[in-house]
Scaffold this active site. Sequence first.
Site, PDB file in Angstrom:
ATOM      1  N   LYS A  76      17.120-136.334 -69.324  1.00  0.00           N
ATOM      2  CA  LYS A  76      18.372-135.758 -68.822  1.00  0.00           C
ATOM      3  C   LYS A  76      19.465-136.807 -68.685  1.00  0.00           C
ATOM      4  O   LYS A  76      20.624-136.526 -68.947  1.00  0.00           O
ATOM      5  CB  LYS A  76      18.147-135.044 -67.494  1.00  0.00           C
ATOM      6  CG  LYS A  76      17.810-135.951 -66.343  1.00  0.00           C
ATOM      7  CD  LYS A  76      17.517-135.119 -65.105  1.00  0.00           C
ATOM      8  CE  LYS A  76      16.776-135.916 -64.071  1.00  0.00           C
ATOM      9  NZ  LYS A  76      17.617-136.930 -63.411  1.00  0.00           N
ATOM     10  N   THR A  77      19.096-138.015 -68.308  1.00  0.00           N
ATOM     11  CA  THR A  77      20.122-139.053 -68.189  1.00  0.00           C
ATOM     12  C   THR A  77      20.705-139.351 -69.561  1.00  0.00           C
ATOM     13  O   THR A  77      21.901-139.589 -69.702  1.00  0.00           O
ATOM     14  CB  THR A  77      19.530-140.330 -67.576  1.00  0.00           C
ATOM     15  OG1 THR A  77      18.789-139.967 -66.415  1.00  0.00           O
ATOM     16  CG2 THR A  77      20.622-141.292 -67.169  1.00  0.00           C
ATOM     17  N   ASP A 134      24.427-134.968 -62.002  1.00  0.00           N
ATOM     18  CA  ASP A 134      23.001-135.250 -62.165  1.00  0.00           C
ATOM     19  C   ASP A 134      22.236-134.695 -60.962  1.00  0.00           C
ATOM     20  O   ASP A 134      22.810-134.581 -59.886  1.00  0.00           O
ATOM     21  CB  ASP A 134      22.841-136.786 -62.229  1.00  0.00           C
ATOM     22  CG  ASP A 134      21.455-137.172 -62.683  1.00  0.00           C
ATOM     23  OD1 ASP A 134      20.757-136.331 -63.274  1.00  0.00           O
ATOM     24  OD2 ASP A 134      21.074-138.337 -62.452  1.00  0.00           O
ATOM     25  N   GLU A 135      20.973-134.360 -61.124  1.00  0.00           N
ATOM     26  CA  GLU A 135      20.149-133.845 -60.010  1.00  0.00           C
ATOM     27  C   GLU A 135      20.858-132.709 -59.285  1.00  0.00           C
ATOM     28  O   GLU A 135      20.921-132.670 -58.051  1.00  0.00           O
ATOM     29  CB  GLU A 135      19.832-134.969 -59.005  1.00  0.00           C
ATOM     30  CG  GLU A 135      19.183-136.193 -59.601  1.00  0.00           C
ATOM     31  CD  GLU A 135      17.699-136.013 -59.866  1.00  0.00           C
ATOM     32  OE1 GLU A 135      17.198-134.868 -59.771  1.00  0.00           O
ATOM     33  OE2 GLU A 135      17.035-137.017 -60.183  1.00  0.00           O
ATOM     34  N   GLN A 142      12.005-129.725 -59.113  1.00  0.00           N
ATOM     35  CA  GLN A 142      12.035-131.031 -58.460  1.00  0.00           C
ATOM     36  C   GLN A 142      12.952-131.042 -57.244  1.00  0.00           C
ATOM     37  O   GLN A 142      13.404-132.089 -56.801  1.00  0.00           O
ATOM     38  CB  GLN A 142      12.474-132.102 -59.458  1.00  0.00           C
ATOM     39  CG  GLN A 142      11.416-132.360 -60.516  1.00  0.00           C
ATOM     40  CD  GLN A 142      11.756-133.548 -61.373  1.00  0.00           C
ATOM     41  OE1 GLN A 142      11.716-134.691 -60.934  1.00  0.00           O
ATOM     42  NE2 GLN A 142      12.111-133.280 -62.616  1.00  0.00           N
ATOM     43  N   ARG A 189       5.275-138.169 -62.505  1.00  0.00           N
ATOM     44  CA  ARG A 189       5.649-139.580 -62.609  1.00  0.00           C
ATOM     45  C   ARG A 189       4.716-140.329 -63.549  1.00  0.00           C
ATOM     46  O   ARG A 189       5.018-141.415 -64.025  1.00  0.00           O
ATOM     47  CB  ARG A 189       5.587-140.300 -61.247  1.00  0.00           C
ATOM     48  CG  ARG A 189       6.508-139.822 -60.150  1.00  0.00           C
ATOM     49  CD  ARG A 189       7.911-139.674 -60.602  1.00  0.00           C
ATOM     50  NE  ARG A 189       8.173-138.280 -60.969  1.00  0.00           N
ATOM     51  CZ  ARG A 189       9.214-137.897 -61.687  1.00  0.00           C
ATOM     52  NH1 ARG A 189      10.072-138.774 -62.122  1.00  0.00           N
ATOM     53  NH2 ARG A 189       9.383-136.627 -61.996  1.00  0.00           N
TER      54      ARG A 189
END
Length: 680
Positions: free
Chosen positions: A28-29, A213-214, A244, A613
């Site tokens: 996503k980044t 973002d997020e 998340q 993770r």
Amino acid sequence: MSLNPHQRAAIKEINHPLLVIAGAGSGKTRVITHKIAHLIDQGLAARHIAALTFTNKAAREMKARVGKLMDSKALRGLTVSTFHSLGLDILRREHKALGFKASLSIFDEQDRLALLKDILEHSKHPCNPDKLPHYAWQIGAWKNDCLPPEQILAQADAEQQPAACLYEEYNRCLKAYNAVDFDDLILLPVQLFQEHGEILERWQHKLRYLLVDEYQDTNQTQYRLLNLLTGPLGRFTVVGDDDQSIYAWRGARPENLQRLKQDYPRLKIIMLEQNYRSTGRILKAANALIRHNPHVFEKKLWSAYGFGDPIRVLSHADDLAEAQQIAADILHHHFQHRTQWHDYAILYRSNHQSRVFERALREQRIPYKVSGGPSFFSYTEVKDVLAYLRLFVNQDDDAAFLRIINVPKREIGPTTLEKLGAYAQQRHISLFSACFELGLEQHLPARATARLKGFCEWLVDTADRAQRGDTLGVLEEFIDRIEYKDHLQNLAASPKQFERKWQNVRELLDWLGRLIEEEEDAGGKDILSAVVAKIMLMDVLERQRDDSAQDQVTLMTLHAAKGLEFPHVYIVGMEEGLLPHHKSAEETTNDTSTPEDLYIEEERRLAYVGITRAQKTLTFSYCRQRKRYGEVNDCQPSRFLEELPEEDLEWPEKSTLSPEEKKARGKAALANLKNLLNET
DNA sequence: TTATCCAAGATTTTT
DNA sequence: TCTTGGATAA
């Protein structure tokens, strides 16, 4: 690495508001950074683009990654910052319209608590002082929900009335101190934009495209800010993952994802489901777990990598054995596979679990770092020095004034302050101003007045010199002048503690030096004011910039692990009551809609974040007994372990209880505990 | 005003 | 079990 078709579509879509549902590890980044580059290529000047994140760290990382895609000339004027920094920027530029002076102070959580306490002591609010933390939380919650005091007062029921009054009074005080709290950094710009159309237009004109973002972590107020800034056209790309969302307890509203569909009919939605991080087996487990939550956006992560090793589940007699065996396991694995220490992470639900692991790792001589824990700015010495700085910038900052007026000891004690406070309150002025009023002498002995005046004069003088030039030099001198080093020495319990505290002060001054230089280079005016405000928004992670390069095993909470990845992950303390954590009875009664389920869902997402993770191997562990607050308790393995695909687990000690029985037991234990808490 | 002792309370925590 | 803050005595 090249972009996949979905990522490319997300980058090219610039004529519609866009929601990208980006699963863990789906890049996503990369989408955000490439999109910034694309927008600039399309002719939109960088100064019209803003990318917003929640942490300084994320902002820094994003800046660095965009910097690699384009040369710095094209990026001039680009905004990549946290929500709060943007808010601060807006406030500092538009302070006049809101009736603030430019030299704002920023109150942190502790300042808020201290102020509330002060209000309760000095006025006759019908509030119970024992519930202070609750009031502080409530006020924050209202601010996060975009509800100003007027609105709360109008709609509050009898039970909420005291807190609502307190809220109003609290805000009034902040204004009088020329201060804002963290939540105000978002809320005040929203109010400003709602009331001043022309100012909003100016900002809409400046920021013509927003990337967030997020996004699942936005709260009501942040959503509103986005709404206002991007206008009815909705020129934005937001990237998030409802699975998340682990900060609902802090006011985050993951339902902001769904809301976009209603508020922006033209909204496009793109799913990123290809994962570039983990083995197939780890993703299979993650998908299986999260399927137990209800979903608006169904998605299924997949990976082009191999299927990978089975997921291990280890069982231990108690927390000590857990730590020792995992330390041994890491040691063994490290030598067998010639890995680096930083390939490993131990993740846990709560910070106190780190202790026993630290000891075990030390015994095995495994280098490690604990991430998280207390923030740099929670240390007394750091807060003290910052309070002085805040006063240099804004003498009306009563929280700062009270904090350091007698630190180091200046023989200005509670009695003096009590009288000064009462006087200031009655005259509706700040403590600082009160010191210079002639009327004060009737309430206080001459000696006390003289001491107060002496201090205030010194303060003004120092602030003056700091503002005129050689700012850092003046700051160094003032630390010397107040003999702060000696103060720390007297205060510290051990030489070691003193060293650490002094080191923190030095570090703070180093930072200040750097920030002052930056600010001077940028040619800003009001340098000290800008620097102090900025430093209030920084966090401990800034310091660990250099640490991260070292070869160490990482220990951290599941919350702190979001956004990171490690080849080998251990999720420890997989027990009922710890990983779904039991909630306090008070909070349970607060929520209205099926709190129990919502709560478990968030805990499940936390486990999901932990699992995703892992790149290559994943190990769970739980204890049969655990020492808590000095008491030994029996534990049940977490229900989340039961929700994972059995065929992918290597679980030698799996108990003979059926899943149903276990679930029932877990529920019963939780209910039992809740009853107990309710009774007391 | 300062020093010392005892009791309460102890998830997570981007700013 | 450990930390932190509040009350009390000097």
